[in-house]
Design a protein around this motif. Structure first.
Motif, PDB file in Angstrom:
ATOM      1  N   ALA A 193       0.830  -1.200   0.000  1.00  0.00           N
ATOM      2  CA  ALA A 193       0.000   0.000   0.000  1.00  0.00           C
ATOM      3  C   ALA A 193       0.869   1.257   0.000  1.00  0.00           C
ATOM      4  N   LEU A 194       1.909   1.268   0.809  1.00  0.00           N
ATOM      5  CA  LEU A 194       2.806   2.430   0.846  1.00  0.00           C
ATOM      6  C   LEU A 194       3.559   2.586  -0.475  1.00  0.00           C
ATOM      7  N   SER A 195       3.911   1.467  -1.087  1.00  0.00           N
ATOM      8  CA  SER A 195       4.579   1.520  -2.386  1.00  0.00           C
ATOM      9  C   SER A 195       3.655   2.118  -3.446  1.00  0.00           C
ATOM     10  N   ASP A 196       2.399   1.678  -3.459  1.00  0.00           N
ATOM     11  CA  ASP A 196       1.427   2.227  -4.410  1.00  0.00           C
ATOM     12  C   ASP A 196       1.185   3.709  -4.151  1.00  0.00           C
ATOM     13  N   LEU A 197       1.124   4.091  -2.899  1.00  0.00           N
ATOM     14  CA  LEU A 197       0.944   5.498  -2.553  1.00  0.00           C
ATOM     15  C   LEU A 197       2.133   6.331  -3.022  1.00  0.00           C
ATOM     16  N   GLY A 198       3.333   5.808  -2.866  1.00  0.00           N
ATOM     17  CA  GLY A 198       4.530   6.504  -3.337  1.00  0.00           C
ATOM     18  C   GLY A 198       4.531   6.658  -4.849  1.00  0.00           C
ATOM     19  N   LYS A 199       4.123   5.613  -5.552  1.00  0.00           N
ATOM     20  CA  LYS A 199       4.038   5.689  -7.017  1.00  0.00           C
ATOM     21  C   LYS A 199       3.014   6.726  -7.436  1.00  0.00           C
ATOM     22  N   PHE A 200       1.849   6.711  -6.787  1.00  0.00           N
ATOM     23  CA  PHE A 200       0.800   7.668  -7.110  1.00  0.00           C
ATOM     24  C   PHE A 200       1.280   9.097  -6.875  1.00  0.00           C
ATOM     25  N   ASP A 201       1.942   9.323  -5.747  1.00  0.00           N
ATOM     26  CA  ASP A 201       2.462  10.657  -5.431  1.00  0.00           C
ATOM     27  C   ASP A 201       3.475  11.106  -6.479  1.00  0.00           C
ATOM     28  N   ALA A 202       4.367  10.208  -6.870  1.00  0.00           N
ATOM     29  CA  ALA A 202       5.374  10.550  -7.874  1.00  0.00           C
ATOM     30  C   ALA A 202       4.727  10.865  -9.221  1.00  0.00           C
ATOM     31  N   GLU A 203       3.710  10.087  -9.604  1.00  0.00           N
ATOM     32  CA  GLU A 203       3.013  10.345 -10.859  1.00  0.00           C
ATOM     33  C   GLU A 203       2.308  11.696 -10.832  1.00  0.00           C
ATOM     34  N   GLN A 204       1.661  12.010  -9.714  1.00  0.00           N
ATOM     35  CA  GLN A 204       0.962  13.291  -9.612  1.00  0.00           C
ATOM     36  C   GLN A 204       1.939  14.461  -9.652  1.00  0.00           C
ATOM     37  N   ARG A 205       3.069  14.316  -8.991  1.00  0.00           N
ATOM     38  CA  ARG A 205       4.082  15.380  -9.035  1.00  0.00           C
ATOM     39  C   ARG A 205       4.599  15.581 -10.465  1.00  0.00           C
ATOM     40  N   GLU A 206       4.800  14.491 -11.188  1.00  0.00           N
ATOM     41  CA  GLU A 206       5.280  14.590 -12.565  1.00  0.00           C
ATOM     42  C   GLU A 206       4.221  15.252 -13.452  1.00  0.00           C
ATOM     43  N   ARG A 207       2.958  14.867 -13.263  1.00  0.00           N
ATOM     44  CA  ARG A 207       1.884  15.498 -14.039  1.00  0.00           C
ATOM     45  C   ARG A 207       1.800  16.993 -13.736  1.00  0.00           C
ATOM     46  N   LEU A 208       1.936  17.353 -12.474  1.00  0.00           N
ATOM     47  CA  LEU A 208       1.894  18.766 -12.097  1.00  0.00           C
ATOM     48  C   LEU A 208       3.074  19.515 -12.704  1.00  0.00           C
ATOM     49  N   ARG A 209       4.256  18.892 -12.691  1.00  0.00           N
ATOM     50  CA  ARG A 209       5.435  19.523 -13.278  1.00  0.00           C
ATOM     51  C   ARG A 209       5.246  19.734 -14.781  1.00  0.00           C
ATOM     52  N   LEU A 210       4.731  18.720 -15.474  1.00  0.00           N
ATOM     53  CA  LEU A 210       4.497  18.841 -16.917  1.00  0.00           C
ATOM     54  C   LEU A 210       3.434  19.894 -17.221  1.00  0.00           C
ATOM     55  N   PHE A 211       2.379  19.925 -16.411  1.00  0.00           N
ATOM     56  CA  PHE A 211       1.331  20.921 -16.605  1.00  0.00           C
ATOM     57  C   PHE A 211       1.884  22.332 -16.400  1.00  0.00           C
ATOM     58  N   THR A 212       2.657  22.514 -15.350  1.00  0.00           N
ATOM     59  CA  THR A 212       3.256  23.819 -15.081  1.00  0.00           C
ATOM     60  C   THR A 212       4.187  24.222 -16.209  1.00  0.00           C
ATOM     61  N   GLN A 213       4.969  23.276 -16.695  1.00  0.00           N
ATOM     62  CA  GLN A 213       5.885  23.559 -17.798  1.00  0.00           C
ATOM     63  C   GLN A 213       5.109  23.951 -19.050  1.00  0.00           C
ATOM     64  N   GLU A 214       4.015  23.265 -19.340  1.00  0.00           N
ATOM     65  CA  GLU A 214       3.205  23.592 -20.511  1.00  0.00           C
ATOM     66  C   GLU A 214       2.601  24.994 -20.381  1.00  0.00           C
ATOM     67  N   VAL A 215       2.105  25.327 -19.208  1.00  0.00           N
ATOM     68  CA  VAL A 215       1.530  26.654 -18.989  1.00  0.00           C
ATOM     69  C   VAL A 215       2.585  27.730 -19.175  1.00  0.00           C
ATOM     70  N   MET A 216       3.773  27.508 -18.627  1.00  0.00           N
ATOM     71  CA  MET A 216       4.835  28.501 -18.759  1.00  0.00           C
ATOM     72  C   MET A 216       5.265  28.652 -20.217  1.00  0.00           C
ATOM     73  N   GLU A 217       5.322  27.550 -20.969  1.00  0.00           N
ATOM     74  CA  GLU A 217       5.670  27.625 -22.389  1.00  0.00           C
ATOM     75  C   GLU A 217       4.623  28.408 -23.170  1.00  0.00           C
ATOM     76  N   ARG A 218       3.346  28.163 -22.883  1.00  0.00           N
ATOM     77  CA  ARG A 218       2.283  28.906 -23.563  1.00  0.00           C
ATOM     78  C   ARG A 218       2.366  30.398 -23.235  1.00  0.00           C
ATOM     79  N   ALA A 219       2.578  30.696 -21.967  1.00  0.00           N
ATOM     80  CA  ALA A 219       2.683  32.099 -21.567  1.00  0.00           C
ATOM     81  C   ALA A 219       3.871  32.763 -22.239  1.00  0.00           C
ATOM     82  N   SER A 220       4.958  32.034 -22.344  1.00  0.00           N
ATOM     83  CA  SER A 220       6.148  32.584 -22.988  1.00  0.00           C
ATOM     84  C   SER A 220       5.892  32.841 -24.470  1.00  0.00           C
ATOM     85  N   ARG A 221       5.235  31.886 -25.141  1.00  0.00           N
ATOM     86  CA  ARG A 221       4.916  32.072 -26.558  1.00  0.00           C
ATOM     87  C   ARG A 221       3.995  33.268 -26.764  1.00  0.00           C
ATOM     88  N   GLU A 222       2.944  33.362 -25.951  1.00  0.00           N
ATOM     89  CA  GLU A 222       2.008  34.473 -26.085  1.00  0.00           C
ATOM     90  C   GLU A 222       2.672  35.798 -25.748  1.00  0.00           C
TER      91      GLU A 222
END
Length: 112
Positions: free
Chosen positions: A30-59
């Motif tokens: 259970a702790l292993s699955d929770l760690g994987k889920f947390d890591a996936e969510q952090r990566e998704r948040l990082r990618l989302f933030t990066q995409e937003v910053m790229e769009r803002a930079s382009r605009e």
């Protein structure tokens, strides 16, 4: 002591050890699955933030490279304000919102 009592003791001890190991394995998974889920969510948040910053930079690059007096319009059709006019634009929008709210209150109070 009689043999059934000794047998019961060892059966109980073996049962408690087996339950402990199963609980440990379940908790570890259970702790292993929770760690994987947390890591996936952090990566998704990082990618989302990066995409937003790229769009803002382009605009931002598009707006900065556009000629200032070419009649370029914003999304509503109003001209893009100069950087110094931003506060004036905000004040005008707030005044318009206040007028709309006042008219809405009058309309609501006159409804039957």
């Amino acid at each position: 002591m009689s043999k059934p009592v000794v047998d019961a003791f060892f059966v109980g001890r073996a049962l408690s050890q087996a339950l402990y190991h199963e609980l440990e394995k379940t908790l570890t998974n259970a702790l292993s699955d929770l760690g994987k889920f947390d890591a996936e969510q952090r990566e998704r948040l990082r990618l989302f933030t990066q995409e937003v910053m790229e769009r803002a930079s382009r605009e931002s690059g598009f707006v900065m490279n556009a000629p200032t007096n070419s009649g370029i319009s914003g999304p509503i059709g109003s001209p893009i304000p100069e950087p110094g006019d931003l506060q004036a634009t905000i004040d005008e929008l707030r005044a318009e919102i206040a007028q709309v709210r006042a008219q809405l209150q009058i309309y609501r109070s006159n409804r039957p």
